[in-house]
Design a protein around this motif. Structure first.
Motif, PDB file in Angstrom:
ATOM      1  N   ASP A 290      -0.114   6.667   2.890  1.00  0.00           N
ATOM      2  CA  ASP A 290      -1.017   6.065   2.253  1.00  0.00           C
ATOM      3  C   ASP A 290      -1.518   6.845   1.138  1.00  0.00           C
ATOM      4  OD1 ASP A 290      -0.394   4.321   4.188  1.00  0.00           O
ATOM      5  OD2 ASP A 290      -2.484   4.476   5.311  1.00  0.00           O
ATOM      6  N   LEU A 291      -1.216   6.675  -0.111  1.00  0.00           N
ATOM      7  CA  LEU A 291      -2.011   7.193  -1.196  1.00  0.00           C
ATOM      8  C   LEU A 291      -3.283   7.535  -1.055  1.00  0.00           C
ATOM      9  CD1 LEU A 291      -0.184   5.655  -4.324  1.00  0.00           C
ATOM     10  CD2 LEU A 291      -0.168   8.190  -3.771  1.00  0.00           C
ATOM     11  N   PRO A 292      -3.950   8.456  -1.638  1.00  0.00           N
ATOM     12  CA  PRO A 292      -5.485   8.673  -1.277  1.00  0.00           C
ATOM     13  C   PRO A 292      -5.977   7.249  -1.885  1.00  0.00           C
ATOM     14  CG  PRO A 292      -4.524  10.602  -2.057  1.00  0.00           C
ATOM     15  CD  PRO A 292      -3.562   9.805  -1.940  1.00  0.00           C
ATOM     16  N   TRP A 293      -7.200   6.752  -1.308  1.00  0.00           N
ATOM     17  CA  TRP A 293      -7.801   5.537  -1.933  1.00  0.00           C
ATOM     18  C   TRP A 293      -7.013   4.233  -0.988  1.00  0.00           C
ATOM     19  CZ3 TRP A 293     -11.916   5.422  -5.528  1.00  0.00           C
ATOM     20  CH2 TRP A 293     -12.471   6.311  -6.062  1.00  0.00           C
ATOM     21  N   HIS A 294      -5.996   4.263  -0.594  1.00  0.00           N
ATOM     22  CA  HIS A 294      -5.258   3.406   0.061  1.00  0.00           C
ATOM     23  C   HIS A 294      -5.040   3.477   1.770  1.00  0.00           C
ATOM     24  CE1 HIS A 294      -3.953   3.771  -4.335  1.00  0.00           C
ATOM     25  NE2 HIS A 294      -3.502   2.523  -4.218  1.00  0.00           N
ATOM     26  N   GLY A 295      -5.246   2.313   2.058  1.00  0.00           N
ATOM     27  CA  GLY A 295      -4.807   2.150   3.627  1.00  0.00           C
ATOM     28  C   GLY A 295      -5.769   3.010   4.392  1.00  0.00           C
TER      29      GLY A 295
ATOM     30  N   CYS B 264      -6.447 -10.430  -5.464  1.00  0.00           N
ATOM     31  CA  CYS B 264      -5.343  -9.609  -5.556  1.00  0.00           C
ATOM     32  C   CYS B 264      -4.185 -10.227  -4.703  1.00  0.00           C
ATOM     33  CB  CYS B 264      -5.609  -8.320  -5.009  1.00  0.00           C
ATOM     34  SG  CYS B 264      -6.666  -7.329  -5.916  1.00  0.00           S
ATOM     35  N   ALA B 265      -4.204 -10.910  -3.602  1.00  0.00           N
ATOM     36  CA  ALA B 265      -3.358 -11.557  -2.818  1.00  0.00           C
ATOM     37  C   ALA B 265      -2.779 -12.701  -3.780  1.00  0.00           C
ATOM     38  CB  ALA B 265      -3.795 -11.907  -1.533  1.00  0.00           C
ATOM     39  N   GLY B 266      -3.773 -13.545  -4.352  1.00  0.00           N
ATOM     40  CA  GLY B 266      -3.325 -14.638  -5.187  1.00  0.00           C
ATOM     41  C   GLY B 266      -2.456 -14.148  -6.284  1.00  0.00           C
TER      42      GLY B 266
ATOM     43  N   GLY C  88      -1.991  -1.391  -4.672  1.00  0.00           N
ATOM     44  CA  GLY C  88      -2.868  -1.851  -3.964  1.00  0.00           C
ATOM     45  C   GLY C  88      -2.661  -2.139  -2.319  1.00  0.00           C
ATOM     46  N   ALA C  89      -1.423  -1.607  -1.928  1.00  0.00           N
ATOM     47  CA  ALA C  89      -1.217  -1.894  -0.528  1.00  0.00           C
ATOM     48  C   ALA C  89      -1.086  -0.312   0.091  1.00  0.00           C
ATOM     49  CB  ALA C  89       0.150  -2.402  -0.543  1.00  0.00           C
ATOM     50  N   ASP C  90      -0.265  -0.515   1.183  1.00  0.00           N
ATOM     51  CA  ASP C  90      -0.070   0.910   1.992  1.00  0.00           C
ATOM     52  C   ASP C  90       1.147   0.988   2.630  1.00  0.00           C
ATOM     53  OD1 ASP C  90      -0.314  -0.352   4.597  1.00  0.00           O
ATOM     54  OD2 ASP C  90      -2.594  -0.791   3.717  1.00  0.00           O
TER      55      ASP C  90
ATOM     56  N   THR D 197       2.329  -9.334   4.205  1.00  0.00           N
ATOM     57  CA  THR D 197       2.575  -8.640   3.010  1.00  0.00           C
ATOM     58  C   THR D 197       1.067  -9.245   2.271  1.00  0.00           C
ATOM     59  OG1 THR D 197       4.924  -8.646   2.899  1.00  0.00           O
ATOM     60  CG2 THR D 197       3.618  -8.551   0.714  1.00  0.00           C
ATOM     61  N   LEU D 198       0.734 -10.340   2.242  1.00  0.00           N
ATOM     62  CA  LEU D 198      -0.366 -10.618   1.317  1.00  0.00           C
ATOM     63  C   LEU D 198      -1.886  -9.941   2.049  1.00  0.00           C
ATOM     64  CD1 LEU D 198       0.241 -14.217   0.292  1.00  0.00           C
ATOM     65  CD2 LEU D 198       0.607 -12.185  -0.961  1.00  0.00           C
ATOM     66  N   TRP D 199      -1.639  -9.888   3.499  1.00  0.00           N
ATOM     67  CA  TRP D 199      -2.842  -9.303   4.092  1.00  0.00           C
ATOM     68  C   TRP D 199      -3.054  -8.068   3.699  1.00  0.00           C
ATOM     69  CZ3 TRP D 199      -6.979 -11.305   6.479  1.00  0.00           C
ATOM     70  CH2 TRP D 199      -7.493 -10.359   7.438  1.00  0.00           C
ATOM     71  N   HIS D 200      -1.952  -7.441   3.527  1.00  0.00           N
ATOM     72  CA  HIS D 200      -2.153  -5.849   2.979  1.00  0.00           C
ATOM     73  C   HIS D 200      -3.117  -5.791   1.750  1.00  0.00           C
ATOM     74  CE1 HIS D 200       1.884  -4.905   5.270  1.00  0.00           C
ATOM     75  NE2 HIS D 200       0.705  -5.099   6.019  1.00  0.00           N
TER      76      HIS D 200
END
Length: 443
Positions: free
Chosen positions: A229-234, A325-327, A204-206, A345-348
């Protein structure tokens, strides 16, 4: 409630209203929320009324036919351990307690999950120093502080008219290539020279998680650090036609993505380093494709993890996907992390695409289980190094030691005070653990 953990003071739940309401940022995370929940401490219970993010009433039981939306239930000693100034690993977060099966959440969980950051901060406010929740503005400021922290290790080029503005030694660009039979435009960042070090981000991050590694002068002297960044990410978009189905990551596709990108970049036996899902796929790569890699570094690289919450909440139309997701992952960060790194980190995670984190966890929690094969990794072909944070309750230190015990020649280190995102939550401490491993590989 009396304290029965050595060194702790009795916790008075009646002070919750005073402690929580004087912190405007706790209310900010609960804005728009009005609910009543039951807090069951085992020996006593309380009904807590929330109105627009403010605690309006704390009522002690016993109750006759009480009405509430959801309940949080745990034994008294577990709450006492949670309310220490610095709780021990496994006691420090509500989801850590849920995973250990000592905290039960029941009832209508929608308000709890939709405002998870609020409820974690609310209950943590009963600790001696509480939990500080910064504003959105301070989250943005945190990113600036993190960038400034690596200024001394950049290339030193100064922008005209801005004496304090400097470029980092990181170059970002797009690679157009075919992966998994489809055309992709993958965002890649590089820095340094020498042995390729291919970095894989968490679910879920990048690739921003590796900013400290990509700016460390000692590492860049001998390693070409590559993070994508994996496809779909970042900054990497999904392939054309993404709107026709749901994203779901599998072991086979993940391995083919990493191998395909490595081949497209022309990398000669790179070192592969991944965290969380990246750490898990590192185990798969070391087992199935050892000839392609000089060494493998697994950060938080357990062979499996048992599901401990309903993944459907990560893509639910009644909750804000980024905030939930961040929570969920917030408690995976170690307690010593500075606010600027914790919240970046949570912002990502708050920026992830709809359903992407959930799709990654299909691999992490189900498809990527490698327990029955991990012992076959041959470290003579691909040396394996495992680095895990002591506060990670997803891949626990015990999980890491279990992999090391199964794989002959694997080397494991537990990183003091760190959690699930060591490279981004406490970059400088993480580098102290990573540099010696890279020195061994280089030697």
């Amino acid at each position: 409630m009396t304290g029965d953990i050595p060194g702790t003071e009795p916790i008075v739940i009646s002070t919750l209203m005073q402690r929580a309401n004087r912190d405007s940022q706790i209310a900010r995370w609960g804005r728009g929320l009005s609910t009543r929940f039951l807090l069951d401490l085992g020996i006593e219970a309380y009904l807590i009324d929330i109105v627009d993010g403010q605690v309006r009433a704390v009522s002690a039981g016993p109750f006759v036919m009480p009405s509430w939306d959801f309940a949080l239930r745990a034994p008294a000693q577990e709450w006492q351990a949670f309310w220490q100034a610095k709780p021990l690993p496994g006691h420090h977060d509500l989801f850590a307690m849920i995973k250990r099966r000592v905290l039960k959440a029941e009832g209508n969980l929608q308000p709890f999950m939709a405002h998870l950051i609020f409820f974690k901060a609310l209950l943590a406010s009963l600790r001696p120093e509480g939990m500080q929740v910064p504003t959105v503005a301070s989250v943005a400021t945190a990113a600036m502080i993190a960038t400034a922290a690596v200024a001394d290790s950049n290339d030193g080029r100064q922008l005209i008219g801005a004496p304090d503005a400097r470029f980092e030694p990181v170059t970002g660009r797009y690679l157009n290539c075919t992966l998994l039979g489809q055309s992709h435009r993958v965002y890649i960042e590089e820095s340094g020279q020498g042995i390729p070090l291919l970095c894989l981000h968490t679910a879920g991050a990048d690739s921003r998680q590796y900013r400290a590694v990509q700016n460390d002068a000692q590492i860049l002297e001998h390693f070409r650090v590559i993070a994508f960044d994996l496809p779909w990410h970042g900054k990497s978009s999904p392939p054309a036609g993404w709107q026709l189905g749901d994203y779901q990551l599998s072991s086979r596709n993940y391995m083919d993505l990493v191998l395909g990108l490595s081949q497209a970049l022309g990398l000669d036996r790179p070192v592969v380093m991944g965290c969380s899902i990246g750490g898990r796929i590192v185990l798969h790569l070391a087992l199935d494709h050892p000839q392609h890699f000089r060494a493998a570094i697994g950060l938080q690289a357990g062979a499996h993890v048992d599901p401990y919450y309903d993944l459907a909440w990560l893509h639910d139309r009644n909750t804000h996907g980024g905030e939930v997701c961040a929570g969920v992952v917030s408690g995976l960060i170690g307690p010593d992390a500075a606010d600027e790194h914790r919240w970046e980190t949570l912002w990502h995670y708050m920026q992830g695409g709809p359903g992407v984190f959930k799709g990654d966890l299909h691999f992490y929690k189900f498809d990527g289980d490698i327990r029955d094969r991990v012992a076959a990794i041959d470290t003579r072909l691909c040396p394996l190094y495992l680095l895990s944070g002591e506060y990670d309750y997803s891949c626990t230190p015990q999980d890491t030691h279990a992999v090391a015990a199964s794989v002959a020649g694997a080397k494991a280190t537990i990183m003091s005070g760190l959690g699930h995102f060591p490279m981004s939550e406490d970059p400088q401490k993480f580098l102290l653990y990573l540099r010696p491993v890279l020195d061994q590989i280089r030697a």
